[in-house]
Design a protein around this motif. Structure first.
Motif, PDB file in Angstrom:
ATOM      1  N   THR A 175       0.858  -1.298   0.139  1.00 38.16           N
ATOM      2  CA  THR A 175      -0.092  -0.120  -0.061  1.00 38.16           C
ATOM      3  C   THR A 175       0.990   1.218  -0.109  1.00 38.16           C
ATOM      4  O   THR A 175       0.885   2.166   0.889  1.00 38.16           O
ATOM      5  CB  THR A 175      -0.995   0.054   1.024  1.00 38.16           C
ATOM      6  OG1 THR A 175      -0.151  -0.266   2.396  1.00 38.16           O
ATOM      7  CG2 THR A 175      -2.027  -1.194   1.011  1.00 38.16           C
ATOM      8  N   VAL A 176       1.750   1.230  -1.083  1.00 43.67           N
ATOM      9  CA  VAL A 176       2.737   2.312  -1.071  1.00 43.67           C
ATOM     10  C   VAL A 176       2.291   3.177  -2.367  1.00 43.67           C
ATOM     11  O   VAL A 176       1.600   2.710  -3.189  1.00 43.67           O
ATOM     12  CB  VAL A 176       4.051   1.890  -1.264  1.00 43.67           C
ATOM     13  CG1 VAL A 176       4.623   1.137   0.079  1.00 43.67           C
ATOM     14  CG2 VAL A 176       4.377   1.079  -2.381  1.00 43.67           C
ATOM     15  N   PRO A 177       2.800   4.345  -2.481  1.00 44.06           N
ATOM     16  CA  PRO A 177       2.218   5.107  -3.718  1.00 44.06           C
ATOM     17  C   PRO A 177       2.884   4.621  -4.873  1.00 44.06           C
ATOM     18  O   PRO A 177       4.026   3.775  -4.939  1.00 44.06           O
ATOM     19  CB  PRO A 177       3.178   6.428  -3.587  1.00 44.06           C
ATOM     20  CG  PRO A 177       3.137   6.698  -1.983  1.00 44.06           C
ATOM     21  CD  PRO A 177       3.724   5.345  -1.557  1.00 44.06           C
ATOM     22  N   ARG A 212       6.774  -0.333  -7.912  1.00 42.94           N
ATOM     23  CA  ARG A 212       7.406  -1.565  -8.674  1.00 42.94           C
ATOM     24  C   ARG A 212       8.841  -1.552  -8.162  1.00 42.94           C
ATOM     25  O   ARG A 212       9.332  -2.953  -8.029  1.00 42.94           O
ATOM     26  CB  ARG A 212       7.751  -0.698  -9.962  1.00 42.94           C
ATOM     27  CG  ARG A 212       6.367  -1.007 -10.900  1.00 42.94           C
ATOM     28  CD  ARG A 212       6.649  -0.786 -12.179  1.00 42.94           C
ATOM     29  NE  ARG A 212       5.593  -0.714 -12.936  1.00 42.94           N
ATOM     30  CZ  ARG A 212       5.209  -0.084 -14.260  1.00 42.94           C
ATOM     31  NH1 ARG A 212       6.156   0.316 -14.881  1.00 42.94           N
ATOM     32  NH2 ARG A 212       3.986  -0.218 -14.990  1.00 42.94           N
ATOM     33  N   SER A 213       9.520  -0.711  -7.610  1.00 41.76           N
ATOM     34  CA  SER A 213      11.099  -0.887  -7.132  1.00 41.76           C
ATOM     35  C   SER A 213      10.955  -1.631  -5.812  1.00 41.76           C
ATOM     36  O   SER A 213      11.739  -2.540  -5.392  1.00 41.76           O
ATOM     37  CB  SER A 213      11.906   0.405  -7.079  1.00 41.76           C
ATOM     38  OG  SER A 213      11.134   1.280  -6.190  1.00 41.76           O
ATOM     39  N   ILE A 214       9.964  -1.443  -4.973  1.00 43.63           N
ATOM     40  CA  ILE A 214       9.866  -2.015  -3.630  1.00 43.63           C
ATOM     41  C   ILE A 214       9.421  -3.533  -3.889  1.00 43.63           C
ATOM     42  O   ILE A 214      10.008  -4.377  -3.496  1.00 43.63           O
ATOM     43  CB  ILE A 214       8.889  -1.450  -2.690  1.00 43.63           C
ATOM     44  CG1 ILE A 214       9.363   0.084  -2.277  1.00 43.63           C
ATOM     45  CG2 ILE A 214       8.409  -2.293  -1.486  1.00 43.63           C
ATOM     46  CD1 ILE A 214       8.283   0.821  -1.396  1.00 43.63           C
ATOM     47  N   THR A 267      -0.537   0.365 -10.174  1.00 44.16           N
ATOM     48  CA  THR A 267       0.099   0.131 -11.224  1.00 44.16           C
ATOM     49  C   THR A 267       0.581  -1.357 -11.369  1.00 44.16           C
ATOM     50  O   THR A 267       0.097  -1.853 -10.358  1.00 44.16           O
ATOM     51  CB  THR A 267       1.596   0.937 -10.942  1.00 44.16           C
ATOM     52  OG1 THR A 267       2.245   0.721 -12.357  1.00 44.16           O
ATOM     53  CG2 THR A 267       2.208   0.100  -9.947  1.00 44.16           C
ATOM     54  N   ASP A 268       0.888  -1.709 -12.520  1.00 45.41           N
ATOM     55  CA  ASP A 268       1.380  -3.201 -12.704  1.00 45.41           C
ATOM     56  C   ASP A 268       2.537  -3.450 -12.155  1.00 45.41           C
ATOM     57  O   ASP A 268       3.745  -2.747 -12.661  1.00 45.41           O
ATOM     58  CB  ASP A 268       0.940  -3.510 -13.916  1.00 45.41           C
ATOM     59  CG  ASP A 268      -0.541  -3.412 -14.565  1.00 45.41           C
ATOM     60  OD1 ASP A 268      -1.515  -3.492 -13.730  1.00 45.41           O
ATOM     61  OD2 ASP A 268      -0.803  -3.429 -15.752  1.00 45.41           O
ATOM     62  N   LEU A 269       2.820  -4.622 -11.633  1.00 46.65           N
ATOM     63  CA  LEU A 269       4.197  -4.845 -10.874  1.00 46.65           C
ATOM     64  C   LEU A 269       4.640  -5.698 -12.168  1.00 46.65           C
ATOM     65  O   LEU A 269       3.990  -6.725 -12.540  1.00 46.65           O
ATOM     66  CB  LEU A 269       4.123  -5.539  -9.588  1.00 46.65           C
ATOM     67  CG  LEU A 269       3.423  -4.868  -8.651  1.00 46.65           C
ATOM     68  CD1 LEU A 269       3.332  -5.501  -7.327  1.00 46.65           C
ATOM     69  CD2 LEU A 269       4.028  -3.453  -8.172  1.00 46.65           C
TER      70      LEU A 269
END
Lengths: 220, 220
Positions: A151-153, A158-160, A178-180
């Motif tokens: 639940t991050v911006p 993606r990087s997380i 966003t799609d990961l």
């Protein structure tokens, strides 16, 4: 039975069967015919039979389904019979709201909440203290965590997610819009709130122009 | 073009197109071929063409899609070009988290939040004060609200939803873990968090037994 052939549409319907069977159990219903179940669930009896036949059936001709048995079996298929430890990355409003949810009922126990905001450090949500993300890698390894809620911006998601993958996370419940992009070793389930609201918007605007069918009810 | 025939699967995919086109716009991309778009979105180019042909196409042979035009047109199809006022019923953790979301971007403005808990009365979330539910009927009528987000416990959800219908609500974004039984005049979009997590659980347990296809990616 071959699990390879089960479509994602069937899988997405299983939790709804599980929920209805759970309600029947609460009401002490011992057995139910596929016809009765179909009326309650507003799907066709043949859809129910088809779906459950993917897993070997469970019904008996002339008897119907044993509610408790079917509930437990679907729970096992869904993997709800074992407890998974879970962490939440992102302790904003949504992350905290999810941390307050009782997901233990369905086998998920939140044992860590992480954020980058030092003001949140040490704040406890449902008995679990918010930690800073610099402790994340160690925590995942120490506790052998495989499931993370994200639940991050959008910009950080993606990087997380990529880091989580390298640290051993194998399932991500993603609320970032966003799609990961991860390898096939990681399962991702997206909850895109914006997009959910947009489809409601579409239906409101085009109301009356198309009628809802049983099918669309199941796909919600 | 006949809107009657558009399947709910297509409608559920529209917001994802809208999101990707929005990202392209942010990156100043003026036009894109269905092939390029398909690579980014991890769906087939023919799927994209088929989906968009439901609404008349938008593409030009040899040119591809004009990103801004397509983005705006999909926005209009989704009804995002007009602002809808929205209320939230249930000001618990999830209700407050949703009230803090910026849904204005996609045309939804939260102008009222309601609860039964007197301790929450007057507390402001993103500038909107929480009110008690006894003012709900009047508020809906005074402000001609048609859209409500429902974040109340399961046991109250059905009866509140029925009341909302009689008071003029025509679209419900339902987070209560139950199906609402309303007339066909009311659009309902469910976000069943439990069930979403259960499908993640299934995929984690059966990981490796089935490969993810492009199709399942789109259905998330």
């Amino acid at each position: 039975m071959s699990e390879r052939e089960i479509s994602s549409a069937v899988i997405r319907r299983l939790p709804r069967y599980y929920r209805y069977l759970g309600e029947l159990l609460e009401n002490n219903v011992v057995r139910i015919s596929s016809k009765e179940l179909s009326i309650r669930m507003k799907v066709t009896a043949s859809q129910i039979r088809q779906d459950l036949n993917n897993f070997g059936g469970f019904g008996q001709q002339g008897y119907g389904y044993n509610v408790e048995y079917l509930h437990d079996e679907i729970g096992k298929i869904l993997g709800l019979d074992a407890t998974q430890n879970m962490i939440i990355i992102g302790a904003g409003n949504l992350g905290q709201a999810l941390a307050n949810y009782d997901f233990d009922r369905i086998g998920f126990k939140v044992i860590g909440i992480f954020d980058i905001n030092p003001r949140l450090e040490g704040l406890a949500v449902r008995g679990v203290e918010i930690q800073m993300v610099d402790t994340l890698e160690q925590f995942i390894k120490d506790h052998e965590i495989h499931v993370a809620t994200l639940t991050v911006p959008k910009k950080q998601a993606r990087s997380i997610a990529k880091q989580l993958e390298t640290w051993g996370i194998r399932a991500i419940w993603n609320f970032a819009p966003t799609d990961l992009h991860l390898s096939e070793d990681v399962c991702v389930k997206n909850v895109h709130l914006d997009e959910s609201l947009m489809t409601l918007s579409y239906n409101l605007r085009h109301r009356g122009k198309e009628k809802y069918s049983y099918k669309s009810y199941m796909e919600d």
